[in-house]
Each structure stands twice: as structure tokens, then as C-alpha cells.
Design an enzyme around this catalytic site. Structure first.
Site, short mmCIF file in Angstrom:
data_model
loop_
_atom_site.label_atom_id
_atom_site.label_comp_id
_atom_site.label_asym_id
_atom_site.label_seq_id
_atom_site.Cartn_x
_atom_site.Cartn_y
_atom_site.Cartn_z
N MET A 127 0.82 -1.21 0.00
CA MET A 127 0.00 0.00 0.00
C MET A 127 0.86 1.26 0.00
SD MET A 127 -3.40 -0.43 0.07
CE MET A 127 -4.03 0.94 1.05
N GLU A 128 1.95 1.24 0.75
CA GLU A 128 2.72 2.46 0.95
C GLU A 128 3.62 2.80 -0.24
OE1 GLU A 128 2.41 4.63 3.33
OE2 GLU A 128 0.90 3.46 4.39
N THR A 129 4.30 1.82 -0.80
CA THR A 129 5.28 2.13 -1.87
C THR A 129 5.27 1.12 -3.01
OG1 THR A 129 7.08 0.89 -0.78
CG2 THR A 129 6.83 3.23 -0.20
#
Length: 401
Positions: A127-129
């Protein structure tokens, strides 16, 4: 990304000096040297070395696109379905499964040490990167300095800036290699500097907490973060459930949180048909698209995920991606067709229309609270809809008719 390109385009068209004045105003840029000099005493008191400070600010000039982004953030108007569909799909699931295989030994060790399941750590990474595919291209210290110098949430970002300087002083990363988002989130799993200082770990034992270049350090740090907020080992985030016909939405709204056994007595069951493994676990009912879409009973670990990003949509996406990585499928109940999320102005319109129809919601302000929910439920009951209190585009369209 398009906002960044627009900012650069304007810079080319106007020339550097004119564009800087347009984006920031001359006074902020005229005081850059004074800003850096004024920051040093505070940084020194926080344990920042002069060598690290000077290296970090070498070549510093405020970054135009950083301030442009603070002024160009759109109002969040995605439905939960739109949010999840953009982030949880077959491609992302495949990447997660591949990373699960590639980092199996590390993930097993992380789970043993911190008690967090591999799929949850992987889902946050994705989700983040995008599993390290894009970690942000800004010099973190220069981005934070830009925000601080120009007075954008100054106290918060000033603290993050000084903390970032301390991270460089401690030798975890060089200032030029400390890159991240325009707002200072860094590394594979996007820690702010203050979160780095509290929760980052040197998982691989090389003497540095390197969430930029060491996947083991990043995954261990993420698990340590979740553990610190009381992650419950071996337990899931929640269950997709089915609601019975003629479900009592009003009672459910007043219950808020209750043991799974109590929800069962109200007729709720898992979509998989299996029993809840721990009927005494306390859960809350979540219907992101109202009674006509998927419904969930959310457990304590869901709220731990929200400590990473305080959004039900985010936490549901993390939980769903985690389930998909370990072999789960899409939600059983389909999302309702044609619904859409509302802007604050549209939510105000809903309240205005309810008032006109004789339902007291107070002064329309676009904030959906208990009074608005109660009015919506009363209206839905009167017109023969499921009285779930859900405020959405479909409701607004019905009120207009």
C-alpha cells in the site's frame, strides 16, 4: 504526479525567480539563510552534530513543488469501493505473493519476534510504496525545511525536520540518501522521522536502521510499529459478514461495539459459513456502502492498522490485500452499482433537503454526525429503504427526486 508536472511547467513558463515569488512570496525565500541559521540552536539542543547539519543543508533552496502540493490537495471524494479497487487487484496480489516467497525467511523471523503476520506487513508495504517500487523522490530534509520555512503546519514539520537531522547525526543514512514523499514520509514503508525514532529497528544487525535500502529493516520496523500499538498475534483484522433480512440497524447503531456472539444473536453470520473462532472477541459493524454492499465485523487489529493511517478505507484495503496474498478472493457481496461519494457541499445539500422534508438535522454543515444519521434512518424507513443511515450519492439522488 500531475500536480508536480504542473508546478514544473509553470516554473519553465514564468522563469525561476518569478515562479518562486508566485509559489511562495518573496519574503520566505529572502530569509532562507536566516531560517537555516535560526534552526541551528534548536538542532544542537536536540543532539544534531554541526557536521551533519551543514551536510544536510548544503545546496538547500526551498522546493517549489512541495509548497504547490500543499495548495493542490483535492478533496477526498472516492467511495470505499473506488479506493480499494485502485489498490487491491490481481497485479498487486501477485506482487505480494512473489514478495512473500522472496522474503519468506525474513518474514518468518519478523513474525516470531513481533507477532505480526507476514501478510499484514506485506500489505502495508504494498500500500505504501508498491513493495518499494516508488518511495518518493524528494530530499527529506529539504522538503521538511521547505514546509517549515513557509509556515505550513510549522510546529509539526519543524519537529520532524529536527528529528530527521538527528537521524543523519546518528549515522543511519546520509542526508542525500534520505529521500521520501513531499511531506517527509520515508523508506519502503513510509515512516515519518518521529515514527522512525520511536519504532525503526536494525533488524539485519548491521548497526543502522536503514528503512530505505534494507528490506529486512523496513519490514521489521513496520511489525514493531504495529506491535507497539497492541497488535494481537495470530488474530485477523475482521470478517466479511452477511446481515439477515429485516436487520435492526437502529439497535446496531446504538451498540457500537459488542462481542461477536451478540452480533450472531442478531442474525449476522460469516460469508464463509464458518463459526467465529473466538465468539467473545469484541467487534464493530462496518458497512462502507450501506446495507446493499459488503458488510464487516471489525476486530481490534483493524484499529491497530489505522494507527498507520487513520482511515477505515486504508485499513480495509490493507486487510483485504493481506487476505488476497494468502489465497483469499474478492469480497463475496458485490458493491452496489452507481453509487458515489459526496463532497462536503453535497453532504450539506443532503442535510438541507432532510430539513426541508421535516427531519431536524440542525444547521447544515456537511458534517455527518449522530443527528444526521438518525434523520437519514427515519427518512429511509419512511420511503421503504433499508434504514442503515448511510449517506451517499444514491441518497442525495433520492432526496432530490
Amino acid at each position: 504526479m500531475s500536480q508536480t508536472f504542473r508546478a514544473f511547467s509553470r516554473l519553465r513558463q514564468l522563469g525561476a525567480a518569478a515562479a518562486l515569488t508566485l509559489l511562495f512570496g518573496a519574503p520566505a525565500f529572502a530569509s532562507t539563510a536566516d531560517f537555516v541559521r535560526g534552526l541551528w540552536p534548536e538542532a544542537e539542543r536536540a543532539g544534531v552534530s554541526r557536521q551533519a547539519f551543514d551536510a544536510a543543508f548544503a545546496g538547500y533552496n526551498p522546493i517549489p513543488q512541495v509548497m504547490e502540493l500543499t495548495r493542490s490537495q483535492p478533496e477526498f471524494t472516492q467511495t470505499v469501493q473506488q479506493y480499494i479497487d485502485r489498490r487491491v487487484n490481481a497485479t498487486q496480489t501477485g506482487k505480494g505473493r512473489s514478495m512473500r516467497s522472496e522474503w519468506a525467511q525474513t518474514l518468518a523471523g519478523v513474525q516470531q519476534r513481533y507477532g505480526v503476520q507476514p501478510e499484514i506487513v506485506l500489505a502495508i508495504w504494498g500500500m505504501e510504496t508498491n513493495f518499494g517500487g516508488y518511495m518518493g523522490g524528494n530530499n527529506t530534509i529539504h522538503a521538511l525545511a521547505t514546509l517549515t520555512q513557509n509556515g505550513y503546519r510549522e510546529s509539526f514539520f519543524r519537529n520532524e525536520l529536527v528529528t530527521a537531522l538527528r537521524i543523519v547525526t546518528d549515522g543511519h543514512i546520509t542526508p542525500t540518501a534520505m529521500t521520501g514523499s513531499w511531506a517527509g514520509a520515508m523508506g519502503h514503508t513510509q515512516f515519518m522521522p518521529s515514527s522512525f525514532m520511536r519504532y525503526a529497528v536494525d533488524y539485519n544487525g548491521d548497526g543502522k536502521k536503514d528503512i530505505w535500502n534494507s528490506v529486512p529493516d523496513a519490514l521489521g520496523s513496520t511489525a514493531n510499529y504495529l506491535k507497539s500499538f497492541n497488535w494481537r498475534p495470530g488474530e485477523t483484522w475482521g470478517y466479511e459478514v452477511r446481515l439477515p433480512q429485516n436487520f435492526d440497524f437502529n439497535t446496531a447503531r446504538t451498540m457500537e461495539r459488542a462481542p461477536l456472539s451478540q452480533w450472531q444473536r442478531m442474525g449476522i453470520s460469516r460469508v464463509a459459513g464458518r463459526d467465529f473462532p473466538r465468539p467473545s472477541d469484541v467487534a464493530r459493524l462496518y458497512m462502507p456502502a450501506g446495507a446493499n454492499g459488503p458488510a464487516f465485523l471489525l476486530l481490534p487489529n483493524f484499529d491497530v492498522i489505522k494507527r498507520y493511517n487513520n482511515s477505515d478505507s486504508y485499513a480495509l484495503a490493507v486487510g483485504h490485500l493481506a487476505d488476497r496474498i494468502i489465497g483469499g478472493g474478492d469480497f463475496v457481496t458485490p458493491w452496489p452499482a452507481g453509487d458515489y461519494s459526496l463532497t462536503r457541499a453535497q453532504r450539506t445539500e443532503v442535510q438541507t433537503l432532510l430539513n426541508r422534508a421535516g427531519y431536524d438535522v440542525g444547521t447544515p454543515d456537511g458534517v455527518v454526525g449522530p443527528k444526521t444519521r438518525a434523520a437519514v434512518m427515519a427518512y429511509q424507513q419512511r420511503v421503504g429503504l433499508a434504514a442503515d443511515g448511510h449517506v451517499s450519492g444514491a441518497l442525495l439522488d433520492r432526496l432530490k427526486r
